[in-house]
Design an enzyme around this catalytic site. Structure first.
Site, short mmCIF file in Angstrom:
data_model
loop_
_atom_site.label_atom_id
_atom_site.label_comp_id
_atom_site.label_asym_id
_atom_site.label_seq_id
_atom_site.Cartn_x
_atom_site.Cartn_y
_atom_site.Cartn_z
N GLU A 129 0.84 -1.19 0.00
CA GLU A 129 0.00 0.00 0.00
C GLU A 129 0.88 1.25 0.00
O GLU A 129 1.94 1.27 0.63
CB GLU A 129 -0.90 0.00 1.23
CG GLU A 129 -2.08 0.94 1.12
CD GLU A 129 -3.16 0.62 2.16
OE1 GLU A 129 -3.46 1.52 2.95
OE2 GLU A 129 -3.68 -0.52 2.18
N ASP A 178 0.02 5.40 0.56
CA ASP A 178 -1.12 6.21 0.98
C ASP A 178 -0.86 7.70 1.01
O ASP A 178 0.17 8.16 1.51
CB ASP A 178 -1.52 5.86 2.43
CG ASP A 178 -1.97 4.43 2.59
OD1 ASP A 178 -2.46 3.86 1.62
OD2 ASP A 178 -1.85 3.89 3.70
N GLU A 223 -3.40 10.29 2.96
CA GLU A 223 -4.62 10.34 3.77
C GLU A 223 -4.77 11.74 4.37
O GLU A 223 -3.84 12.25 5.00
CB GLU A 223 -4.56 9.31 4.90
CG GLU A 223 -4.59 7.87 4.41
CD GLU A 223 -4.36 6.88 5.54
OE1 GLU A 223 -5.18 5.96 5.68
OE2 GLU A 223 -3.38 7.04 6.29
#
Length: 332
Positions: free
Chosen positions: A112, A114, A116
């Site tokens: 992953e 990210d 955010e």
């Protein structure tokens, strides 16, 4: 003969100059695609609005559901970008995410990458967090958090991820804010398997804003995040054969592979002014920094002053940090 050599030299000089410009180019030089050409709704269809020209998409969160979309294809490396305008007013507990993941294909050893956005309360800044996981290393957080030099709810700003086989670079408005280089010490923790690109908005009241102190207040709903200027410039992978549709030569010529010295100066300046948390300096979490960490004395000194408990040797009770399970449950 001398003339021909000079012409050849001049041609080589021009070619390398052109290549340098391509490699250091921003998302403005990559084709912007319509939403329906690269993406499909993921969940919360009633809270996902695609404009008639397919250039802008609204994702909203209300008491019934969040919402999200995902790319049609999975990718192994590339440059992925979107302009995002975040929800305004009181947005505590609301997370808007722009990320690559393969959790649907590799449940126990997923990768992953990210971006955010962690919501905010009035009078405080939005915070943005970056993180990476590789090979299911969710027990090891490599988070960094930053303030921004603008209000991301007032207008669109470009957020981009460059992912190659040796490094990951996060950009905000073409300013690189973080570079993660693959090292031998990271082992399989560096993302290396094909991933899908996702965008979601969801309720993360339990952890997102001040460790869950401030939660989503649905009297301010719907919370609306807007997306446009979609860039998908990567190597799509056949989901069964896992064969890419582009060769390494083409990729190396069109995807930026590094930051320029000017960009590096901007990145250093951004981190000095705006980084508020880095796992490399978190002494309450890691008694010894993870092996890929390169400790910067300026960063260390500044972070210790801002939070001597976390970044010094004090005692501190940390909140639970396994929010990705919630995100994936909402997303897949």
């Amino acid at each position: 003969m001398r003339t021909s050599h000079m012409k050849l030299f001049f041609f080589i000089f021009l070619f390398h100059s052109f290549l340098f410009l391509v490699l250091s180019s921003s998302s403005r030089n990559f084709p912007v695609i319509p939403f329906d050409e690269g993406y499909s709704p993921l969940f919360g269809d009633h809270n996902l609005i695609i404009h008639s020209d397919s250039k802008t998409v609204h994702l909203s969160l209300d008491e019934s559901s969040g919402s999200g979309f995902a790319t049609h294809d999975i990718y192994l490396h590339g440059y992925f970008s979107a302009s995002i305008k975040l929800p305004s007013d009181y947005t505590a507990g609301v997370v808007v995410a722009f990320y690559l993941s393969n959790g649907d294909m590799y449940e126990k050893n997923h990768d992953e990458i990210d971006f955010e956005f962690l919501g905010h309360i009035r009078g405080k800044d939005w915070r943005v967090q970056t993180n990476v996981y590789g090979n299911g290393s969710t027990h090891i957080g490599r988070e960094e958090r930053y303030g921004l030099w603008f209000d991301p709810s007032e207008d669109f700003h470009q957020y981009s991820i460059l992912w190659t086989d040796t490094k990951i670079i996060f950009y905000v408005d073409d300013v690189p804010i973080r570079e993660i280089k693959k090292t031998a010490s990271m082992g399989g923790d560096f993302p290396s398997k094909p991933m899908t690109l996702y965008s979601t908005i969801w309720d993360a009241s339990t952890w997102a804003t001040n460790g869950g102190k401030y939660k989503v207040n649905y009297k301010y709903a719907p919370y609306i995040a807007e997306f446009s200027d979609f860039v998908l410039h990567g190597c799509a992978v056949d989901p069964i054969e896992h064969v890419t549709n582009c060769d390494s030569v083409q990729t190396s010529e069109t995807v930026p592979s590094d930051v320029t010295q000017v960009e590096r100066n901007k990145m250093d300046n951004f981190r000095l002014k705006h980084m508020t948390y880095s796992y490399c300096y978190d002494k309450t979490r890691y008694k010894v920094p993870l092996p890929e960490c390169v400790i910067d004395s300026r960063e260390a000194e500044r972070l210790i002053k801002s939070d001597p408990v976390t970044f010094g040797n004090g005692r501190h009770r940390r909140g639970k940090r396994h929010h990705h399970q919630a995100k994936e449950a909402a997303s897949f």
